[in-house]
Design a protein around this motif. Structure first.
Motif, PDB file in Angstrom:
ATOM      1  N   ASP A  62      -1.447  28.386   9.806  1.00 47.39           N
ATOM      2  CA  ASP A  62      -0.393  27.516   9.299  1.00 47.39           C
ATOM      3  C   ASP A  62      -0.762  26.072   9.627  1.00 47.39           C
ATOM      4  O   ASP A  62      -0.602  25.630  10.769  1.00 47.39           O
ATOM      5  N   GLY A  63      -1.273  25.354   8.632  1.00 47.61           N
ATOM      6  CA  GLY A  63      -1.754  24.000   8.845  1.00 47.61           C
ATOM      7  C   GLY A  63      -0.730  23.067   9.459  1.00 47.61           C
ATOM      8  O   GLY A  63      -1.054  22.287  10.360  1.00 47.61           O
ATOM      9  N   GLU A  64       0.518  23.133   9.001  1.00 46.77           N
ATOM     10  CA  GLU A  64       1.552  22.251   9.545  1.00 46.77           C
ATOM     11  C   GLU A  64       1.822  22.552  11.012  1.00 46.77           C
ATOM     12  O   GLU A  64       1.987  21.634  11.824  1.00 46.77           O
ATOM     13  N   LEU A  65       1.861  23.814  11.356  1.00 48.12           N
ATOM     14  CA  LEU A  65       2.083  24.210  12.743  1.00 48.12           C
ATOM     15  C   LEU A  65       0.900  23.771  13.606  1.00 48.12           C
ATOM     16  O   LEU A  65       1.087  23.271  14.716  1.00 48.12           O
ATOM     17  N   GLN A 120      -8.417  22.028   9.306  1.00 48.19           N
ATOM     18  CA  GLN A 120      -7.031  22.271   9.719  1.00 48.19           C
ATOM     19  C   GLN A 120      -6.432  21.039  10.391  1.00 48.19           C
ATOM     20  O   GLN A 120      -5.252  20.758  10.237  1.00 48.19           O
ATOM     21  N   LEU A 121      -7.251  20.339  11.182  1.00 48.50           N
ATOM     22  CA  LEU A 121      -6.755  19.206  11.963  1.00 48.50           C
ATOM     23  C   LEU A 121      -6.869  17.858  11.256  1.00 48.50           C
ATOM     24  O   LEU A 121      -6.439  16.840  11.794  1.00 48.50           O
ATOM     25  N   ALA A 122      -7.405  17.827  10.070  1.00 52.79           N
ATOM     26  CA  ALA A 122      -7.611  16.568   9.340  1.00 52.79           C
ATOM     27  C   ALA A 122      -6.355  15.694   9.249  1.00 52.79           C
ATOM     28  O   ALA A 122      -6.460  14.466   9.357  1.00 52.79           O
ATOM     29  N   PRO A 123      -5.158  16.262   9.080  1.00 54.83           N
ATOM     30  CA  PRO A 123      -3.975  15.400   8.967  1.00 54.83           C
ATOM     31  C   PRO A 123      -3.643  14.577  10.216  1.00 54.83           C
ATOM     32  O   PRO A 123      -2.859  13.640  10.126  1.00 54.83           O
ATOM     33  N   VAL A 124      -4.224  14.890  11.370  1.00 53.80           N
ATOM     34  CA  VAL A 124      -3.917  14.088  12.559  1.00 53.80           C
ATOM     35  C   VAL A 124      -4.646  12.748  12.537  1.00 53.80           C
ATOM     36  O   VAL A 124      -4.368  11.893  13.355  1.00 53.80           O
ATOM     37  N   GLY A 125      -5.566  12.581  11.602  1.00 47.00           N
ATOM     38  CA  GLY A 125      -6.288  11.326  11.488  1.00 47.00           C
ATOM     39  C   GLY A 125      -7.774  11.557  11.619  1.00 47.00           C
ATOM     40  O   GLY A 125      -8.227  12.684  11.744  1.00 47.00           O
ATOM     41  N   PRO A 126      -8.531  10.484  11.603  1.00 48.68           N
ATOM     42  CA  PRO A 126      -9.985  10.636  11.714  1.00 48.68           C
ATOM     43  C   PRO A 126     -10.363  11.388  12.991  1.00 48.68           C
ATOM     44  O   PRO A 126      -9.883  11.060  14.076  1.00 48.68           O
TER      45      PRO A 126
END
Length: 111
Positions: free
Chosen positions: A88-91, A14-20
Motif C-alpha cells: 500500500d503505497g500511501e501507507l 514505493q518511497l518516491a512520494p516522500v521526495g528526492p
C-alpha cells in the motif's frame, strides 16, 4: 546481507512520494536518505525504517521486527516495514514520513 537491484528499485518506487531519495551501499546493505536524513536501510531484501520508543508499540502491533545486524548484537533503532505497507503505497509513505521525523529529531539533538 545482499540487496537485490529489483528490491531496491521497488522500495525506491514505493518511497518516491516522500521526495528526492538517494541510496548508498554500506556494509552489504543500502542506506536510504531523503532531505539529508538517513531514515531507512535495506538488508537481505528487507526494508527497515528508523523508529524510536514512541513508535515501538506501532511497529510491534504491525508485526515488525527490530534490525539486529548480528545475532549477539543489540537491536538498532530500525524496524522492518510493516508487511501491509509494502503493498500500500500511501501507507508506506506515511510510515516513511514518521521515520523521517524521528531522524530529524535525532539530528537536532546531536551537537
Amino acid at each position: 546481507m545482499a540487496v537485490s537491484s529489483d528490491y531496491l528499485d521497488f522500495v525506491l518506487e514505493q518511497l518516491a512520494p516522500v521526495g528526492p531519495l538517494t541510496s548508498r551501499r554500506m556494509f552489504g546493505g543500502v542506506g536510504l536518505y531523503a532531505q539529508g536524513l538517513f531514515f531507512a536501510l535495506i538488508d537481505d531484501d528487507v526494508l527497515y525504517l528508523k523508529g524510536d520508543e514512541a513508535m515501538r508499540p506501532d511497529f510491534e502491533a504491525a508485526g515488525s521486527q527490530p534490525f539486529c545486524p548480528f545475532p549477539e548484537a543489540r537491536p538498532m533503532a530500525y524496524w522492518s516495514a510493516p508487511a501491509e505497507a509494502l503493498d500500500d503505497g500511501e501507507l508506506m509513505v506515511a510510515w516513511a514520513r514518521r521515520a523521517m521525523a524521528v531522524a530529524a529529531a535525532r539530528r537536532k539533538r546531536k551537537p
